[in-house]
Design a protein around this motif. Sequence first.
Motif, mmCIF file in Angstrom:
data_model
loop_
_atom_site.group_PDB
_atom_site.id
_atom_site.type_symbol
_atom_site.label_atom_id
_atom_site.label_comp_id
_atom_site.label_asym_id
_atom_site.label_seq_id
_atom_site.Cartn_x
_atom_site.Cartn_y
_atom_site.Cartn_z
ATOM 1 N N GLN A 85 -28.795 7.966 -41.483
ATOM 2 C CA GLN A 85 -29.295 8.021 -39.987
ATOM 3 C C GLN A 85 -28.048 7.850 -39.051
ATOM 4 O O GLN A 85 -28.176 8.324 -37.893
ATOM 5 N N PHE A 86 -26.696 7.559 -39.586
ATOM 6 C CA PHE A 86 -25.688 7.285 -38.436
ATOM 7 C C PHE A 86 -24.502 8.253 -39.012
ATOM 8 O O PHE A 86 -23.680 7.982 -38.020
ATOM 9 N N ARG A 87 -24.605 9.086 -39.762
ATOM 10 C CA ARG A 87 -23.165 9.667 -40.441
ATOM 11 C C ARG A 87 -22.526 10.540 -39.322
ATOM 12 O O ARG A 87 -21.531 10.960 -39.435
ATOM 13 N N HIS A 88 -23.574 10.955 -38.396
ATOM 14 C CA HIS A 88 -22.973 11.916 -37.426
ATOM 15 C C HIS A 88 -22.301 11.343 -36.351
ATOM 16 O O HIS A 88 -21.771 12.095 -35.477
ATOM 17 N N LYS A 89 -22.287 10.062 -36.276
ATOM 18 C CA LYS A 89 -21.619 9.194 -35.283
ATOM 19 C C LYS A 89 -20.063 8.655 -35.780
ATOM 20 O O LYS A 89 -20.435 7.952 -36.693
ATOM 21 N N GLU A 90 -19.193 8.616 -34.735
ATOM 22 C CA GLU A 90 -18.189 7.878 -35.285
ATOM 23 C C GLU A 90 -18.296 6.407 -34.909
ATOM 24 O O GLU A 90 -17.993 5.328 -35.829
ATOM 25 N N PHE A 91 -18.829 6.148 -33.920
ATOM 26 C CA PHE A 91 -19.283 4.707 -33.357
ATOM 27 C C PHE A 91 -20.695 4.455 -33.116
ATOM 28 O O PHE A 91 -21.342 5.419 -32.703
ATOM 29 N N VAL A 92 -21.346 3.317 -33.558
ATOM 30 C CA VAL A 92 -22.959 3.387 -33.222
ATOM 31 C C VAL A 92 -22.892 1.891 -32.403
ATOM 32 O O VAL A 92 -22.220 0.904 -32.446
ATOM 33 N N GLU A 93 -24.194 2.168 -31.570
ATOM 34 C CA GLU A 93 -24.475 0.889 -30.906
ATOM 35 C C GLU A 93 -25.009 -0.096 -31.893
ATOM 36 O O GLU A 93 -25.857 0.114 -32.473
ATOM 37 N N LEU A 94 -24.550 -1.385 -31.478
ATOM 38 C CA LEU A 94 -25.243 -2.616 -32.291
ATOM 39 C C LEU A 94 -26.567 -2.839 -32.267
ATOM 40 O O LEU A 94 -27.303 -3.037 -33.226
ATOM 41 N N GLN A 95 -27.216 -2.528 -30.975
ATOM 42 C CA GLN A 95 -28.383 -2.425 -30.829
ATOM 43 C C GLN A 95 -29.382 -1.608 -31.510
ATOM 44 O O GLN A 95 -30.313 -1.931 -32.058
ATOM 45 N N ASP A 96 -28.768 -0.301 -31.488
ATOM 46 C CA ASP A 96 -29.556 0.713 -32.427
ATOM 47 C C ASP A 96 -29.452 0.473 -33.659
ATOM 48 O O ASP A 96 -30.150 0.869 -34.598
ATOM 49 N N LEU A 97 -28.253 0.141 -34.238
ATOM 50 C CA LEU A 97 -27.889 -0.208 -35.703
ATOM 51 C C LEU A 97 -28.805 -1.442 -36.087
ATOM 52 O O LEU A 97 -29.574 -1.281 -37.152
ATOM 53 N N GLU A 98 -29.092 -2.489 -35.349
ATOM 54 C CA GLU A 98 -29.977 -3.605 -35.492
ATOM 55 C C GLU A 98 -31.439 -3.186 -35.546
ATOM 56 O O GLU A 98 -32.167 -3.582 -36.364
ATOM 57 N N LYS A 99 -31.747 -2.271 -34.779
ATOM 58 C CA LYS A 99 -33.282 -1.810 -34.854
ATOM 59 C C LYS A 99 -33.805 -0.986 -35.956
ATOM 60 O O LYS A 99 -34.539 -1.249 -36.680
ATOM 61 N N LYS A 100 -32.767 -0.142 -36.464
ATOM 62 C CA LYS A 100 -32.772 0.522 -37.726
ATOM 63 C C LYS A 100 -32.729 -0.395 -39.147
ATOM 64 O O LYS A 100 -33.384 -0.196 -39.914
ATOM 65 N N CYS A 120 -17.165 -7.392 -32.969
ATOM 66 C CA CYS A 120 -17.184 -6.587 -31.938
ATOM 67 C C CYS A 120 -17.988 -6.832 -30.840
ATOM 68 O O CYS A 120 -18.974 -7.851 -31.099
ATOM 69 N N THR A 121 -17.971 -6.096 -29.891
ATOM 70 C CA THR A 121 -18.999 -6.237 -28.696
ATOM 71 C C THR A 121 -20.123 -5.641 -28.690
ATOM 72 O O THR A 121 -21.355 -6.328 -29.232
ATOM 73 N N ASP A 122 -20.251 -4.371 -28.413
ATOM 74 C CA ASP A 122 -21.691 -3.719 -28.357
ATOM 75 C C ASP A 122 -21.510 -2.407 -29.077
ATOM 76 O O ASP A 122 -22.712 -1.863 -29.417
ATOM 77 N N LYS A 123 -20.384 -1.956 -29.704
ATOM 78 C CA LYS A 123 -20.334 -0.957 -30.868
ATOM 79 C C LYS A 123 -19.667 -1.199 -31.919
ATOM 80 O O LYS A 123 -18.601 -2.171 -31.842
ATOM 81 N N ILE A 124 -19.826 -0.589 -33.124
ATOM 82 C CA ILE A 124 -18.994 -0.883 -34.609
ATOM 83 C C ILE A 124 -18.647 0.731 -34.635
ATOM 84 O O ILE A 124 -19.595 1.402 -34.785
ATOM 85 N N GLU A 125 -17.642 0.936 -35.433
ATOM 86 C CA GLU A 125 -17.227 2.145 -36.065
ATOM 87 C C GLU A 125 -18.288 2.231 -37.397
ATOM 88 O O GLU A 125 -18.157 1.435 -38.102
ATOM 89 N N TRP A 126 -19.029 3.278 -37.543
ATOM 90 C CA TRP A 126 -19.778 3.290 -38.580
ATOM 91 C C TRP A 126 -19.109 3.240 -39.976
ATOM 92 O O TRP A 126 -19.806 2.554 -40.638
ATOM 93 N N MET A 127 -18.186 3.891 -40.145
ATOM 94 C CA MET A 127 -17.535 3.630 -41.584
ATOM 95 C C MET A 127 -17.070 2.142 -41.810
ATOM 96 O O MET A 127 -17.270 1.684 -42.923
#
Length: 218
Positions: A85-100, A120-127
Amino acid sequence: MPLPPVMFCAQQIHIPPELPDILKQFTKAAIRTQPADVLLWSAGYFSALSNGDPLPVKDRIEMPVATQKTDTGLTQGLLKVLHKQFRHKEFVELQDLEKKWKNLCLPVEKFRALVKLDPCTDKIEWMKFLALGCSTLGGSLNTAMKHLCEILTTDPEGGPARIPFETFSYVYNYLASLDPEVHSAETESYLAALKETIDSKHTGLIGLSDFYIPRRAY
């Protein structure tokens, strides 16, 4: 006076032609994924389906993991779902990640505890998040890297689970830096020795047999 019962015949009921296949695929997905909360997972499934996003579906049925360091509810299979779901992004929004995360029926308090390992604040590096997830599945740093390789590899299941050495080195350095018992000089020496082995193969790829030796069961 009560209304007479409404009678329908087969010719009056229109069944959308795509409905049987949608329900068939949904049922197969639910059986493979074994969600703890079918309704919650279903909401995420059909939301992703309608948006054309990767579905929250495991590749196969997975047995529960009983060796995790902490009870996050995570498994390698669920981490792989999140990676799709997130591999196409370097950084992901924590809100979106929490939803998934919630859509996979995983406890939100465990998600927040995981994020606190590298605040971190609102984003985290996906890797980095993927690496943190692998580190919670139990065992040593090398075991975490084993999970990472099996999630990221494009090799067939049961194969060498190779990934680019550059990716391996980046994640290994990151996880080692979070462990106060691992010294940077030790990490550099270990990775340098591995790189010599990989360079001799001229592939740029590292697999399980290059670094991971499972502990024997006695």
